[in-house]
Design an enzyme around this catalytic site. Structure first.
Site, PDB file in Angstrom:
ATOM      1  N   ARG A  20       0.803  -1.224   0.000  1.00  0.00           N
ATOM      2  CA  ARG A  20       0.000   0.000   0.000  1.00  0.00           C
ATOM      3  C   ARG A  20       0.838   1.279   0.000  1.00  0.00           C
ATOM      4  NH1 ARG A  20      -4.055  -0.697   4.732  1.00  0.00           N
ATOM      5  NH2 ARG A  20      -2.772  -2.493   5.249  1.00  0.00           N
ATOM      6  N   THR A  82       2.335 -13.457  10.365  1.00  0.00           N
ATOM      7  CA  THR A  82       3.201 -13.040  11.480  1.00  0.00           C
ATOM      8  C   THR A  82       3.687 -14.239  12.301  1.00  0.00           C
ATOM      9  OG1 THR A  82       1.164 -12.573  12.707  1.00  0.00           O
ATOM     10  CG2 THR A  82       2.275 -10.693  11.720  1.00  0.00           C
ATOM     11  N   ARG A 319      24.900  22.704   4.720  1.00  0.00           N
ATOM     12  CA  ARG A 319      24.923  21.328   4.217  1.00  0.00           C
ATOM     13  C   ARG A 319      25.968  20.511   4.974  1.00  0.00           C
ATOM     14  NH1 ARG A 319      25.954  22.150  -1.771  1.00  0.00           N
ATOM     15  NH2 ARG A 319      26.093  19.883  -1.664  1.00  0.00           N
ATOM     16  N   TYR A 352      28.557  31.333  -1.341  1.00  0.00           N
ATOM     17  CA  TYR A 352      28.703  29.877  -1.324  1.00  0.00           C
ATOM     18  C   TYR A 352      30.084  29.558  -0.777  1.00  0.00           C
ATOM     19  CZ  TYR A 352      29.540  25.088  -2.513  1.00  0.00           C
ATOM     20  OH  TYR A 352      29.866  23.766  -2.410  1.00  0.00           O
ATOM     21  N   ASN A 363      36.215  38.030   7.659  1.00  0.00           N
ATOM     22  CA  ASN A 363      34.967  38.619   7.171  1.00  0.00           C
ATOM     23  C   ASN A 363      34.815  38.280   5.690  1.00  0.00           C
ATOM     24  OD1 ASN A 363      32.988  40.518   6.176  1.00  0.00           O
ATOM     25  ND2 ASN A 363      33.188  41.489   8.185  1.00  0.00           N
ATOM     26  N   ASN A 372      34.819  25.664  -5.948  1.00  0.00           N
ATOM     27  CA  ASN A 372      35.462  24.456  -5.429  1.00  0.00           C
ATOM     28  C   ASN A 372      35.452  23.308  -6.438  1.00  0.00           C
ATOM     29  OD1 ASN A 372      32.643  24.266  -5.174  1.00  0.00           O
ATOM     30  ND2 ASN A 372      32.833  22.685  -3.620  1.00  0.00           N
ATOM     31  N   TYR A 373      34.762  23.490  -7.550  1.00  0.00           N
ATOM     32  CA  TYR A 373      34.566  22.378  -8.480  1.00  0.00           C
ATOM     33  C   TYR A 373      34.919  22.841  -9.881  1.00  0.00           C
ATOM     34  CZ  TYR A 373      32.072  18.490 -10.760  1.00  0.00           C
ATOM     35  OH  TYR A 373      31.743  17.385 -11.501  1.00  0.00           O
TER      36      TYR A 373
HETATM   37  C1  UD1 Z   1      -1.383  -7.543  12.933  1.00  0.00           C
HETATM   38  C2  UD1 Z   1      -2.093  -8.421  13.968  1.00  0.00           C
HETATM   39  C3  UD1 Z   1      -3.378  -7.723  14.424  1.00  0.00           C
HETATM   40  C4  UD1 Z   1      -3.065  -6.350  14.954  1.00  0.00           C
HETATM   41  C5  UD1 Z   1      -2.309  -5.529  13.900  1.00  0.00           C
HETATM   42  C6  UD1 Z   1      -1.854  -4.216  14.460  1.00  0.00           C
HETATM   43  C7  UD1 Z   1      -1.568 -10.715  13.347  1.00  0.00           C
HETATM   44  C8  UD1 Z   1      -2.066 -11.952  12.721  1.00  0.00           C
HETATM   45  N1  UD1 Z   1      -2.402  -9.677  13.381  1.00  0.00           N
HETATM   46  O1  UD1 Z   1      -2.216  -7.506  11.796  1.00  0.00           O
HETATM   47  O2  UD1 Z   1      -3.998  -8.488  15.432  1.00  0.00           O
HETATM   48  O3  UD1 Z   1      -4.255  -5.683  15.337  1.00  0.00           O
HETATM   49  O4  UD1 Z   1      -1.133  -6.261  13.486  1.00  0.00           O
HETATM   50  O5  UD1 Z   1      -1.319  -3.433  13.439  1.00  0.00           O
HETATM   51  O6  UD1 Z   1      -0.446 -10.679  13.826  1.00  0.00           O
HETATM   52  N2  UD1 Z   1       5.127  -9.578   8.642  1.00  0.00           N
HETATM   53  C9  UD1 Z   1       6.166 -10.415   8.294  1.00  0.00           C
HETATM   54  N3  UD1 Z   1       5.885 -11.564   7.624  1.00  0.00           N
HETATM   55  C10 UD1 Z   1       4.633 -11.934   7.288  1.00  0.00           C
HETATM   56  C11 UD1 Z   1       3.567 -11.079   7.648  1.00  0.00           C
HETATM   57  C12 UD1 Z   1       3.848  -9.912   8.318  1.00  0.00           C
HETATM   58  O7  UD1 Z   1       7.324 -10.114   8.578  1.00  0.00           O
HETATM   59  O8  UD1 Z   1       4.479 -13.008   6.710  1.00  0.00           O
HETATM   60  C13 UD1 Z   1       5.415  -8.325   9.350  1.00  0.00           C
HETATM   61  C14 UD1 Z   1       5.078  -7.109   8.538  1.00  0.00           C
HETATM   62  O9  UD1 Z   1       6.201  -6.663   7.806  1.00  0.00           O
HETATM   63  C15 UD1 Z   1       4.683  -6.109   9.610  1.00  0.00           C
HETATM   64  C16 UD1 Z   1       4.104  -6.971  10.725  1.00  0.00           C
HETATM   65  O10 UD1 Z   1       4.587  -8.272  10.508  1.00  0.00           O
HETATM   66  O11 UD1 Z   1       5.817  -5.419  10.126  1.00  0.00           O
HETATM   67  C17 UD1 Z   1       2.578  -6.957  10.768  1.00  0.00           C
HETATM   68  O12 UD1 Z   1       2.065  -7.549   9.612  1.00  0.00           O
HETATM   69  P1  UD1 Z   1       0.665  -7.124   9.001  1.00  0.00           P
HETATM   70  O13 UD1 Z   1       0.383  -8.043   7.888  1.00  0.00           O
HETATM   71  O14 UD1 Z   1       0.676  -5.665   8.712  1.00  0.00           O
HETATM   72  O15 UD1 Z   1      -0.319  -7.434  10.213  1.00  0.00           O
HETATM   73  P2  UD1 Z   1      -1.772  -6.897  10.370  1.00  0.00           P
HETATM   74  O16 UD1 Z   1      -2.644  -7.519   9.366  1.00  0.00           O
HETATM   75  O17 UD1 Z   1      -1.748  -5.430  10.468  1.00  0.00           O
END
Ligand code: UD1
Ligand code: CA
Length: 450
Positions: A20, A82, A319, A352, A363, A372-373
């Site tokens: 997204r 997750t 910078r 610059y 001053n 410089n370049y």
């Molecule tokens: C998850 C929780 C949900 C909670 C929400 C809060 C689970 C199943 N759900 O849902 O309960 O309310 O977060 O934001 O845990 N990731 C991986 N590998 C994967 C999938 C995800 O590393 O296979 C990582 C993503 O990069 C991210 C995090 O886990 O950093 C959360 O994953 P995401 O798919 O966004 O979870 P939600 O659907 O938001």
């Protein structure tokens, strides 16, 4: 650096696709307050000094691995959820029997105080899992925390899998958890993908733990700190929250911000005491400001150190590699890069100064440019202490102007000037008496004739 906490491990989940964001840059590398999101998460983790830190990454995420140098990178070949992501850490945590903090790489505002509270809660011998809960304004999309009669956590139900009654629950899962390592991988081994998304949910370990009479508890966080970034709009929200926090810290630390909402700070901005920051000022990463400094409006700084009592701007651009000495002045429309401006030196207008050293009290006249370049390489300009560079001077580097030397206005200086000398490259003035008046007369005449 705090002492290593031998019984704490951290697992940062960052293998999700982040579709997204619609970006070629991995989601967790998008910056908040000048630092990639995952860098904020790592700072929080670092504060807890875990014995081991593991980052779960998508294949090919070398840039993400580079952003978390002290984490052991583990590739999750497919984003199967997750639960599957955490399970990838099993081998790396073999033999570890402390607490495991599970934190998301796209949750940049999580505070270390809250993470510590979760770890402490899980260190209770009776407690096996602690979940960070929160009460969002709108619970849409979040997993719901289902409590048992005794107030402990009975289950987490994902939004898509929830019954209408469960959707009425306001208490939600932030995603972050602390789990006793002795039970974590056994519980994860029992998780199936039998759900609406067809994924292995980490959240399923709660009901599995409950079935084994293990106690799961909830620690509450606020909505701001648990916010996950999934879109550019979320990113902008996170930035707003992060900026508000940084501005507040700056003011608590003794800086005056005349119009705080117009000042952009970085995660690592360091401000001394009695710093005055006028409206519309941007601090990029790597800026350190001494005491009693005034930063005037519309100045833009990054990678710069500013000494006590100095004055910068309005409309200054500092910078990387800029070092400004005590009570020195860099005024309007002055750009500096890799420039050391010693104590009391002044460049007040329209200059610059790149790849240059400027001695104490020198001053720099309006319109001075260090050339410089040459189209191929960069060269150094050295200006001695107390030198006076006349307005509109071009200093063609490499070149050195001695201490106390004076350069006449409008000069192009291509080789070194000795200490205390006068150098100028001005074309001699030519003056023709009455020329302008005669020209006007001639022009008027020729107009009449036509
Ligand atoms: C998850 C929780 C949900 C909670 C929400 C809060 C689970 C199943 N759900 O849902 O309960 O309310 O977060 O934001 O845990 N990731 C991986 N590998 C994967 C999938 C995800 O590393 O296979 C990582 C993503 O990069 C991210 C995090 O886990 O950093 C959360 O994953 P995401 O798919 O966004 O979870 P939600 O659907 O938001
Ligand atoms: Ca425990």
């Amino acid at each position: 650096m705090a002492q290593i906490d031998k019984s704490l491990a951290a697992v940062i989940l960052a293998a999700g696709q982040g579709v997204r964001m619609r970006s070629t840059l991995p989601k967790v590398l998008h910056p908040v307050a000048g630092q990639p999101m995952i860098g904020h998460v790592l700072d929080t983790v670092r504060w807890l000094s875990p014995a081991r830190t593991i980052a779960i990454l998508a294949p090919g995420a070398d840039a993400v691995a580079a952003a978390v140098p002290e984490a052991t990178p583990i590739i999750q070949t497919e984003p199967k959820g997750t639960g599957d992501a955490v399970l990838r850490a099993k081998d790396a945590l073999a033999g570890f029997d402390g607490e495991v903090l599970i934190i998301f790489g796209d949750t940049p505002l999580a505070s270390h105080e809250t993470m510590k509270a979760m770890v402490d809660a899980c260190r209770d011998d009776e407690v096996s899992v602690v979940v960070l809960g929160f009460d969002p304004l709108s619970p849409d999309g979040y997993g719901r925390l289902v409590l048992a009669d005794d107030g402990t956590l009975a289950a987490i139900v994902e939004h898509r899998d929830a019954t209408p009654e469960q959707l009425e629950i306001g208490l939600c899962n932030s995603g972050m958890m602390v789990v006793d390592a002795k039970v974590l991988f056994d519980l994860l081994g029992q998780v199936t993908s039998d759900n609406a998304k067809g994924e292995f949910y980490l959240t399923d370990i709660i009901a599995l733990a409950k079935a084994q009479n293990l106690v799961c508890d909830v620690v509450m966080g606020d909505e701001d700190e648990v916010m996950g970034v999934n879109s550019r709009a979320d990113l902008a929200n996170a930035e707003t929250i992060a900026q508000d926090r940084l501005r507040e810290q700056a003011m608590i630390g003794g800086a005056t911000l005349i119009d705080p909402a117009t000042v952009t700070l970085s995660f690592d901005t360091v401000l001394g005491s009695d710093v005055l920051i006028e409206p519309n000022v941007i601090f990029g990463p790597g800026v350190t400001v001494g005491d009693n400094v005034t930063i005037k409006g519309f100045s833009h700084m990054e990678g710069a150190t500013i000494g006590d009592g100095a004055s910068v701007g309005p409309f200054a651009r500092l910078r990387p590699g800029t070092e400004i000495g005590k009570t020195a002045r860099v005024g309007n429309f002055v750009e500096t890069k890799n420039a050391k401006i010693a104590d009391g030196a002044k460049a007040s207008h329209l200059s610059y100064l790149g790849d240059a050293t400027i001695g104490e009290g020198a001053n720099i006249g309006a319109g001075t440019i260090t050339c410089n370049y040459d189209g191929f390489s960069k060269s150094i300009t050295e200006i001695g202490a107390g030198a006076f560079i006349g307005s509109n001077t071009a200093l063609v580097a490499p070149v050195r102007v001695g201490a106390g030397a004076v350069i006449g206005a409008g000069s192009v200086i291509t080789n070194d000037v000795q200490d205390d000398a006068l150098a100028l490259t001005r074309v001699p003035k030519k003056e023709i008496e009455s020329w302008a008046g005669k020209r006007r007369e001639n022009m008027a005449k020729s107009k009449k004739e036509t």
